[in-house]
Structures are given as structure tokens and as C-alpha cells.
Design an enzyme around this catalytic site. Structure first.
Site, PDB file in Angstrom:
ATOM      1  CG  HIS A  12     -38.479 -18.537  -0.434  1.00 37.33           C
ATOM      2  ND1 HIS A  12     -37.195 -18.646  -0.924  1.00 37.33           N
ATOM      3  CD2 HIS A  12     -38.425 -18.996   0.846  1.00 37.33           C
ATOM      4  CE1 HIS A  12     -36.414 -19.123   0.016  1.00 37.33           C
ATOM      5  NE2 HIS A  12     -37.125 -19.343   1.090  1.00 37.33           N
ATOM      6  CG  HIS A 127     -47.997 -12.473   2.057  1.00 35.62           C
ATOM      7  ND1 HIS A 127     -47.311 -13.303   1.199  1.00 35.62           N
ATOM      8  CD2 HIS A 127     -47.298 -12.508   3.227  1.00 35.62           C
ATOM      9  CE1 HIS A 127     -46.258 -13.803   1.813  1.00 35.62           C
ATOM     10  NE2 HIS A 127     -46.223 -13.341   3.048  1.00 35.62           N
ATOM     11  CG  HIS A 131     -48.167 -14.928   6.974  1.00 35.42           C
ATOM     12  ND1 HIS A 131     -47.621 -16.186   6.856  1.00 35.42           N
ATOM     13  CD2 HIS A 131     -47.343 -14.098   6.274  1.00 35.42           C
ATOM     14  CE1 HIS A 131     -46.530 -16.129   6.112  1.00 35.42           C
ATOM     15  NE2 HIS A 131     -46.336 -14.871   5.741  1.00 35.42           N
ATOM     16  CG  ASP A 150     -44.063 -11.454   5.926  1.00 33.90           C
ATOM     17  OD1 ASP A 150     -44.137 -10.206   5.944  1.00 33.90           O
ATOM     18  OD2 ASP A 150     -44.743 -12.152   5.141  1.00 33.90           O
ATOM     19  N   GLY A 305     -42.452 -15.154   8.672  1.00 37.35           N
ATOM     20  CA  GLY A 305     -41.104 -15.691   8.823  1.00 37.35           C
ATOM     21  C   GLY A 305     -40.417 -15.314  10.118  1.00 37.35           C
ATOM     22  CG  ASN A 309     -35.630 -14.709  16.103  1.00 37.41           C
ATOM     23  OD1 ASN A 309     -35.347 -15.067  17.236  1.00 37.41           O
ATOM     24  ND2 ASN A 309     -34.840 -13.927  15.383  1.00 37.41           N
ATOM     25  CG  ASP A 333     -43.860 -16.666   1.927  1.00 38.20           C
ATOM     26  OD1 ASP A 333     -44.205 -16.003   2.927  1.00 38.20           O
ATOM     27  OD2 ASP A 333     -43.272 -16.165   0.958  1.00 38.20           O
ATOM     28  CB  THR A 550     -30.553 -31.899  13.955  1.00 36.95           C
ATOM     29  OG1 THR A 550     -30.362 -30.810  13.049  1.00 36.95           O
ATOM     30  CG2 THR A 550     -29.806 -33.120  13.436  1.00 36.95           C
ATOM     31  CB  SER A 551     -33.818 -31.019   9.779  1.00 34.45           C
ATOM     32  OG  SER A 551     -32.621 -30.318   9.490  1.00 34.45           O
TER      33      SER A 551
END
Length: 608
Positions: A12, A127, A131, A150, A305, A309, A333, A550-551
Site C-alpha cells: 500500500h 509484518h 511494527h 492494524d 495503522g 488514531n 506499513d 496541516t500537511s
């Protein structure tokens, strides 16, 4: 010298990380270079950029690591298809070509992408190991519990373990299809947002609703057990065997049809968002309590992921059993590239670990830096009108004045952030005291939904004046929410639905969410001196120690990387000024032809 390359290619969000003698020296995602959001191609451009940044070449790489085990993942795909066959053939058949052509031959593909310049061993880890390593090894803890949550890796969706010194051991896991990440993504899909990018929108929408569906979610969709684990009722989810996350069964259960993408957001969507957000927070708290009971440790590291939050993280910090929490800034990821590189250094090569009391992430400013002189000269050759400042302090005062008088400023400095947050290196900035600024920046700058909240960056030494933060707590990576101090809050007029975005809830209205919370970044002189200087200048000018941050991108594109990326985005939006290094560009001074030509690239962007 030992140079280790970690990568999360072909999935992804392809990324690379370089660890030299145990220290991360560079990391970047491919999307920043190709300008394709969530680019899954091998990160060849990101690798080239990172190697150039540290003055190395492919032939200098001693070990290559990949962030998961493809054969185990392929096993899950096959077993899932056989379990649901003949349902799921369409999604299975669409997945097979990339597996048969590329993913089952990763050693060959990686060596080919590296130009055949290395025959070194390629190391694969699981995986959730990657992480966990990305969370524990750079953390400021000598010993800590580790929790990863995730969507799904090979089989695991949630795992926990313990890190001590240089050793990291995972103890238990929850397996597919039972996944908190996929549960949240299923509701992201149900509310009409795109999976793997719209989860932020769902979290931002939640405070506008009431958790009216929380009880039915707890009773019918997900069950949390006494040991903190959970299981999903798969009668209501279709993600194991279709290209959709949910179907008619969930619509019947909730009594409402799924919202179509780009359709107006309904009150019921807000209530559903509030409900799944609440249940997610409860599940995270339950998992953390169990891990604490098992480990008796005071510190917790988070990745995966779901660790992005920030609302759940904020509750965990306030209400959870752990005294200290550290979250990997690139928790998704992409961060797995960091994790596998550190695993090679510590587990394979058996090197000891030196704990950095701040953390070893280096402010997550790990991407290639701008070449200010070269890139500004290129912009000038294209007609850009640039004001140069010899003294950064004078530029900071000029920019502070622009911000204080209602202008929106693009801000590009030094090394690029690694991870999904802009932290003062590739940022768009505004005045948080302006009650219209949230709507202005959403609709005229970011071209996104008006309800999307903005985060504040605040001087570390003044953070507790604005937010309910203990003096000894930092939030340098914008991964926790904190409430605005009660004495800064204001009573709000009656409003409903999205119109509530216009309510003035504090004396920092542009960054205060409906529940009086904010996703805070604390900025210290030590971690981020350049950005700290601007915040201090704004504080000196206004008495306010915070800015909206902000981005630096618009909807549908990755965060900008170069001065050229920034200039194009600056002209295509309603930004008033752009700062690149010690150079200032005002929109009012730019050639009309450049402004007009920049508008075309917005139409080429796919909505996220």
C-alpha cells in the site's frame, strides 16, 4: 560501518529506511517522489534520494530487509479463498497476477530493483514483528510492553510482546479475519470514504455525531473477551471474499443504506462514526489493560495503522494503565521499513541497544532535505519572485506578521518528515485564533470536507497554558489528543450537523474540535529549532504560542517534497505566502501566467 536497508515495497505505501550502525539516518515513502498517493511500486526513487542524502550508494548496503513474509501472506490468501469458495473468486483472481509475477519472487525482484549491485542476504520478518520493532527500538524506554494493531499482515492483526534491552519478543496475537483495523475500515467504507485513506475522515467526523449505534456494534458485530482479545461476527462483513468491506447485511442491521462516495454527509453517518470510534477506543483500552496485567510494565510502545488514531491514543494516555506511551510516528506499513532494519541490527547481528531519553527517531525528520540554493534558483528561472533573508530571525518576524494578519503560509524547511504528519518541515500554517480559518483552509486551501479538524503546533514550554497536558508530557509527533484548558473555552450557540463546525468553542477556535479536544504537536528548541523559532516569533507578536499546522498538500496528492512541488501547490490554492528555507514568496507578487498554469494540475488529482 554497517548499512542496512529496510523496505516495505510492493504494497500500500512503499518506503525505505536506512540504518547505519544502529542509527536511523534516512527514511522516505515513494509517493513523495512519484507524486502518486500510496504508491505501491518499488521505492527506487526514495532509495536514491535517501542514499544521496547520506552520501552512499547501493553497493554500500550490507543487508536488505523486507517488512513481512510473502509466502505466509500468500498462504492466508489461498486458505481464505478455499474457505469461502466459490465466493471471492473475483477478488482472488484480481490479486493473483501481482503475486505470481512479483510478490512470490521478492528476492529476485528486490535484487533486480537494486540494479544487481548487491548479492547480500535478504532478510524477511513477520509484518507485526516489523511494527513492534519500529515502535520499541527507537522508543525512550529501556524496557516496555509493545502493542501492534492494524488491518492484517500475514495472519496477525493484533499482537503484543515485551522489549527489554536489545531483545524483543512477541507473546500473543489475534488472527485474520478478526481485525480491529479492518473493523474500522469497514465503517470507513460504509460511511462513503475510501479505505486506507479515509479513516482520518471518519475519526474527524465522529464528534459531530452521537454514539447511537455503539450498543448494536458491541452486541452484534464485535465481542471483546475477558483477556482483552476480540472477535468479529463475520456474518456482517464481506472483506474476506469480495472487493467490498460490507454488504446488505450490515445495512439491514443498522437500518440505513451505505453512503455513496461524494454524497452529502448525513447525520446518521456522523452517528455511525461516533459509534465505531467509541467502540474502537474501548477495544484499545481493553487490549492495553490486558497487556499491562500480563507484563506489569509502566511503559507502552504502539505501532500499526490503528496507532494513528490519536483520539484513542489520547484516551489511553489519560485513562489507561501505562504511565508512559510512545507511538511510532510512521505507525502504518511505511514504518515497517524502519522496523525490519532495526531487527537486523539488534536480533540478527546481536548488537546492543543504546536508549535515547528523548527517542531515537530524530524528530522523524528523516527524508531528504531541500537543496535551497539550487531549487530556489530553478524557481527564479521560471519567473518566481523571491525575497531572500540573510537572518532567519528577520524572516520569522515577517512570517509571524503575515500569520497574525490572517494570511495562510506554506512552510518548507530542511529534511522531510517520515510518516503521515507534517510537523513543521512541509506544513501549511495559519492563525488558530481566527474563527474562520478552519473553513477557509479546508475549502480554499486543502479542497477537502469542511468538517475536517486542524491540529495545533505549540511551543513546548507554553503547551500547558493552552491544553490539559502534564508538564512532563511531550507530544512531538502529533499522535495524541488533549483537551483545551477550561479557562480558554467558550459557550457555544445552538447548531446541528456540519454547521457546528462554525461554532466558536475557545479562544483558539480553529484548532478546537467539537469535544474541546485538539491533536497537539509540542515543538521544542532541541527537537525542531527552525520551527520553534517561528512559533516563538508568532508568540512574541501575538501572545499566542500556537499555530495551525496541516500537511502541505491538497486532497488527492501526497505531501510536497521539493520547492517546486510546494510552489505549484501554493499557486494552485489560495495560500498567501510560501517560505522555502530563508526565502519568502508572496502570492500577490507572482506572475499571473504562473498562477494560471498551476491550476491545471489540480484537475489531474484523484479524490482520496
Amino acid at each position: 560501518m554497517t548499512l542496512i536497508l529496510g523496505t516495505s515495497a510492493f504494497y500500500h505505501d512503499s518506503a525505505v529506511a536506512l540504518v547505519k550502525d544502529g542509527e536511523v539516518v534516512a527514511a522516505a515513502s515513494e509517493e513523495r517522489f512519484t507524486r502518486k498517493k500510496h504508491d505501491a511500486a518499488f521505492p527506487s526513487l526514495a532509495l536514491e534520494g535517501c542514499l544521496n542524502e547520506i552520501g552512499a550508494s547501493v553497493s554500500d548496503i550490507d543487508y536488505v530487509g523486507f517488512y513481512e513474509k510473502p509466502l505466509l501472506k500468500f498462504e492466508r490468501l489461498l486458505e481464505t479463498y478455499l474457505a469461502y469458495a466459490p465466493r471471492g473468486y473475483r477478488s482472488f483472481s484480481r490479486a493473483m497476477p501481482s503475486w505470481l509475477q512479483t510478490k512470490l519472487h521478492l528476492p529476485r525482484e528486490i535484487r533486480k530493483q537494486l540494479g544487481g549491485k548487491t548479492q547480500r542476504r535478504i532478510v524477511f520478518c513477520e509484518h507485526h514483528e516489523s511494527h513492534a520493532a519500529s515502535a520499541y527500538y527507537p522508543s525512550p524506554f529501556e524496557r516496555a510492553a509493545v502493542l501492534t494493531i492494524d488491518g492484517v499482515g500475514e495472519w496477525a492483526t493484533t499482537s503484543w510482546g515485551v522489549g527489554e534491552g536489545a531483545r524483543l519478543r512477541l507473546k500473543q496475537e489475534i488472527r485474520f479475519p478478526h481485525s480491529l483495523g479492518l473493523l474500522y475500515s469497514a465503517f470507513t467504507y460504509f460511511c462513503g470514504f475510501r479505505v486506507n485513506s479515509g479513516e482520518y475522515k471518519l475519526m474527524g467526523l465522529a464528534p459531530y455525531g452521537e454514539p447511537k449505534f455503539a450498543e448494536v456494534i458491541r452486541d452484534r458485530l464485535v465481542c471483546q473477551h475477558e483477556d482483552g482479545s476480540y472477535s468479529l461476527n463475520m456474518d456482517f462483513f464481506t472483506f474476506p471474499h469480495t472487493l467490498r468491506m460490507t454488504g446488505a447485511a450490515l445495512e439491514r442491521l443498522l437500518g440505513v443504506q451505505r453512503r455513496e462516495p461524494e454524497a452529502p454527509v448525513r447525520q446518521v453517518d456522523m452517528d455511525i462514526a461516533a459509534s465505531i470510534q467509541l467502540v474502537t477506543e474501548e477495544l484499545v483500552l481493553g487490549l492495553a489493560r490486558y497487556v499491562h496485567e500480563q507484563t506489569k510494565l509502566h511503559s507502552l510502545c504502539l505501532a500499526g495503522g490503528v496507532a494513528l488514531n490519536c483520539v484513542a491514543n489520547g484516551r489511553l494516555l489519560r485513562e489507561g494503565p501505562f504511565d508512559r506511551i510512545w507511538v511510532q510516528p510512521a505507525a502504518g506499513d511505511a514504518g515497517g521499513a524502519l522496523g525490519v532494519a532495526w531487527l537486523i541490527w539488534h536480533e540478527l547481528l546481536r548488537n546492543e541497544r543504546a536508549v535515547n531519553p528523548s527517542d531515537a527517531q530524530r524528530g522523524t525528520l528523516l527524508g531528504p532535505a531541500i537543496d535551497e540554493e539550487k531549487e530556489i534558483q530553478q524557481l527564479k528561472s521560471q519567473g518566481a519572485v523571491v525575497r531572500s533573508f540573510d537572518d532567519p530571525a528577520n524572516l520569522d518576524r515577517e512570517v509571524a506578521e503575515l500569520l497574525a494578519t490572517g494570511n495562510v503560509v506554506g512552510w518548507v524547511q530542511g529534511k522531510m518528515e517520515f510518516g503521515p504528519r507534517s510537523l513543521g518541515a512541509r506544513s501549511i500554517l495559519g492563525d488558530p485564533r481566527d474563527s474562520e480559518m478552519q473553513t477557509t483552509m479546508n475549502l480554499k486551501i486543502k479542497y477537502r470536507e469542511s468538517f475536517r479538524p486542524f491540529a495545533p503546533s505549540v511551543l513546548r514550554e507554553h503547551a500547558s497554558e493552552c491544553f490539559e497536558m502534564p508538564e512532563d508530557v511531550e507530544s512531538p509527533y502529533m499522535l495524541f489528543t488533549f483537551d483545551v484548558n477550561p479557562d480558554r473555552r467558550k459557550a457555544t450557540a445552538e447548531a446541528s450537523g456540519i454547521e457546528r463546525v462554525k461554532q466558536v468553542r475557545s479562544d483558539l477556535p480553529a484548532i478546537t474540535h467539537l469535544d474541546y479536544s485538539a491533536r497537539v504537536q509540542t515543538v521544542s528548541q532541541q527537537r525542531h529549532p527552525r520551527f520553534h523559532g517561528l512559533l516563538k516569533a508568532f508568540h512574541d507578536r501575538t501572545g499566542c504560542p500556537a499555530l495551525i499546522n496541516t500537511s502541505f498538500n491538497v486532497r488527492g496528492e501526497p505531501i510536497v517534497r521539493t520547492a517546486a512541488d510546494a510552489y505549484r501547490c501554493f499557486l494552485a490554492t489560495q495560500m498567501d505566502a510560501l517560505v522555502v528555507g530563508n526565502q519568502l514568496m508572496l502570492r500577490s507578487e507572482q506572475p499571473t501566467a504562473a498562477v494560471e498554469s498551476s491550476q491545471t494540475y489540480l484537475s489531474d488529482l484523484a479524490p482520496d
